[in-house]
Structures are given as C-alpha cells and as structure tokens.
Enzyme design. Structure first.
Site, PDB file in Angstrom:
ATOM      1  CG  ASN A   9      -1.770   1.119   1.376  1.00 35.84           C
ATOM      2  OD1 ASN A   9      -1.780   1.961   0.549  1.00 35.84           O
ATOM      3  ND2 ASN A   9      -2.497   1.355   2.495  1.00 35.84           N
ATOM      4  CD1 TRP A  10       3.428   0.799  -2.841  1.00 33.53           C
ATOM      5  CD2 TRP A  10       3.572   1.857  -4.860  1.00 33.53           C
ATOM      6  NE1 TRP A  10       4.334   0.146  -3.795  1.00 33.53           N
ATOM      7  CE2 TRP A  10       4.217   0.718  -4.955  1.00 33.53           C
ATOM      8  CE3 TRP A  10       3.526   2.826  -5.921  1.00 33.53           C
ATOM      9  CZ2 TRP A  10       4.774   0.352  -6.304  1.00 33.53           C
ATOM     10  CZ3 TRP A  10       3.944   2.205  -7.046  1.00 33.53           C
ATOM     11  CH2 TRP A  10       4.636   1.087  -7.226  1.00 33.53           C
ATOM     12  CE  LYS A  11      -0.193   2.992   4.703  1.00 34.71           C
ATOM     13  NZ  LYS A  11      -0.144   3.171   6.198  1.00 34.71           N
ATOM     14  CG  HIS A  94      -5.742   1.693   5.412  1.00 35.66           C
ATOM     15  ND1 HIS A  94      -5.421   2.759   6.124  1.00 35.66           N
ATOM     16  CD2 HIS A  94      -4.888   0.965   5.182  1.00 35.66           C
ATOM     17  CE1 HIS A  94      -4.091   2.557   6.508  1.00 35.66           C
ATOM     18  NE2 HIS A  94      -3.809   1.227   5.722  1.00 35.66           N
ATOM     19  CD  GLU A  96      -2.949   5.545   6.851  1.00 36.22           C
ATOM     20  OE1 GLU A  96      -3.139   5.346   5.449  1.00 36.22           O
ATOM     21  OE2 GLU A  96      -2.111   4.908   7.413  1.00 36.22           O
ATOM     22  CD  GLU A 166      -3.427  -2.522   7.459  1.00 36.22           C
ATOM     23  OE1 GLU A 166      -2.216  -2.726   6.805  1.00 36.22           O
ATOM     24  OE2 GLU A 166      -4.034  -1.617   6.977  1.00 36.22           O
ATOM     25  N   GLY A 172       2.644   2.548  10.613  1.00 35.07           N
ATOM     26  CA  GLY A 172       3.512   3.539  10.581  1.00 35.07           C
ATOM     27  C   GLY A 172       4.282   3.899  11.970  1.00 35.07           C
ATOM     28  CB  SER A 211       5.437  -1.746  11.950  1.00 37.51           C
ATOM     29  OG  SER A 211       4.880  -0.227  12.168  1.00 37.51           O
ATOM     30  N   GLY A 232       2.793  -0.887   4.261  1.00 34.10           N
ATOM     31  CA  GLY A 232       2.955   0.534   4.076  1.00 34.10           C
ATOM     32  C   GLY A 232       4.435   0.807   3.856  1.00 34.10           C
ATOM     33  N   GLY A 233       5.107   1.288   4.778  1.00 32.74           N
ATOM     34  CA  GLY A 233       6.551   1.838   4.642  1.00 32.74           C
ATOM     35  C   GLY A 233       7.256   1.305   3.838  1.00 32.74           C
TER      36      GLY A 233
END
Ligand code: 13P
Length: 248
Positions: A9-11, A94, A96, A166, A172, A211, A232-233
């Site tokens: 997930n490149w956000k 998600h 977010e 998640e 994150g 993470s 993510g990251g």
C-alpha cells in the site's frame, strides 16, 4: 492450501520517477517471491504501473473506490474506471480512511459490495485502536467491523475477498504486533467466519499489516493463520518489499 499474498500500500507517496524506479525494482526480483505480489499505487500512477507490470507476475490494486459507478461525484474514482485501468484489487476500510475521512462501518460495507459488483476483489481492512486494545475489546471491534460486510454481502462474498488485520497502533509507528498477538486475532477472525462457513474460512486469506518489515516478516508470515502482509512504509523500497515477499 491458501496462496500467501504480500500487498504494497504505497499510500500518498511517490512521483513519476520514483514510481517508475520502484516498480522496475520490484519487477526485477518478483520471480523469487513465495506469495502473490500486489502493488497499490496512488490513483494517478495506476496507468503507468499497469503498463510497467504488463506480462509480469505483479498484480495491481487501488487504495480506495467510490461506491457509485459514474456521475456527479467530484473528485471520486469509480469501480469501472479501476477495472478499465487494469486493477484487480481494491483496499477498502483502511484505518486511515476510517479515522481521517470518517468512513463508518456502513460506508465500508457499501464500498465493499460495490467493489465485488464491479468484479474487483476487496482487500478489507479491520483493526483496533490502542485504546480499544487496552480496554480489552479487540475482538469485539474486529467482529463488529466484519459483521458490517457479512450483514451487507453475506459470508459467501469472502470467497472473492481478502481480509487485512491492521492494528491501528502498529501502523506507521514501528511498533509491530508480536507474532503471537497477531496470530491470536487472526485465529479469532478465521474462527468467526468458520461459524458461518467452514470452507470459506479455510480458504480465506488474512493478511497482517502494521510495521511489517524485512526483519519481522518471516516470523509473522510463519504463523498458521497469517497469510501474508499488507505493507505500508516498507513497500516503498523495492529491496525491503522483495525481502518481505520472499520471507519464509
Ligand atoms: P506500515 O507498514 O507503514 O505500518 O503501514 C501499514 C499499512 O497501513 C498498510 O495498509
């Protein structure tokens, strides 16, 4: 046997040049993956990524979708457009989207149904906040989030979907759920689905997100009810992402 999945997930990250570099890097190493590999770029880079991955083993997803198919919905992107652009998956629910954009269980359920109606596959995200974990209500929270889609679309819909657990406190933050903590919730989720349909539960892929990184991926992925990760990251660096895709 469930085929594991690792999805990036490149956000809201990247530029034309960084996206091109990232996808070429992933393409170069994807042959060694022991999972279905999915990338979910920002909408605007979906066509470029679709061209870059043509003929490769990389699958394409979006990070969000409108519940309507067309019309006066300024700023939204519809399912038929994502399908047309080559997407196969769509991330829905998600944390977010839930926390920053106010998407309720009802909204996520409507979007989940719209994704399936468009012959796309939802990657449906669930997970508790730190406060909810500390209150000891993790299972109630994820059960409520899952009930929203079960009530709206039925358990059979999960044959064409993926779930992602998640925990919000691990996203994150560099704080990962321990493999035992994650496995406990994954097993609860599978058990809950099994109460309605044992075969669907057995075939359902449940990803862990929060993470996950090259250092902890193997241990998390080795848990019996963890079928891969939503990253993510660490999905923004080809080498890190590929290490997670090959971890075992
Ligand atoms: P991080 O891997 O950056 O914690 O993000 C997880 C996530 O939200 C994937 O959807």
């Amino acid at each position: 046997m469930r085929q594991p999945m690792v999805a990036g997930n490149w956000k809201m990250n990247g530029s034309s040049s960084s996206v091109s570099e990232l996808i070429e890097g992933i393409k170069a190493g994807v042959g060694a993956a022991n999972a279905e590999v999915v990338v979910c770029p920002p909408y605007i880079y979906i066509p470029a990524v679709a061209s870059a991955i043509a003929g490769s083993d990389i699958h394409l997803g979006a990070q969000n979708m409108c519940d309507q198919d067309s019309g006066a919905f300024t700023g939204e992107v519809a399912g038929p457009m994502l399908k047309d652009a080559g997407c196969e998956y769509v991330i829905i629910g998600h944390s977010e989207r839930r926390a920053i954009y106010g998407e309720s269980d009802e909204v996520t359920a409507v979007k989940y149904a719209a994704v399936l109606k468009n012959n796309l596959k939802p990657i449906f995200c669930i997970g508790e906040s730190l406060e909810e974990r500390e209150q000891g209500i993790t299972e109630q929270v994820v059960a409520r989030q899952i009930d929203a889609i079960l009530d709206g679309s039925g358990v059979a819909s999960l044959a064409n979907a993926v779930l992602a657990y998640e925990p919000v406190w691990a996203i994150g933050t560099g704080k990962t759920a321990t493999p035992e903590q994650a496995q406990e919730v994954h097993a609860f989720i599978r058990g809950k689905i099994a109460e309605q349909d044992a075969a669907i539960a057995e075939g359902l892929r449940i990803l862990y997100g929060g993470s996950m990184n090259p250092g902890n991926a193997a241990e998390l992925r080795s848990q019996p009810d963890i079928d891969g990760g939503l990253i993510g990251g660490a999905s923004l660096k080809a080498d890190d992402f590929l290490t997670i895709c090959t971890a075992n």
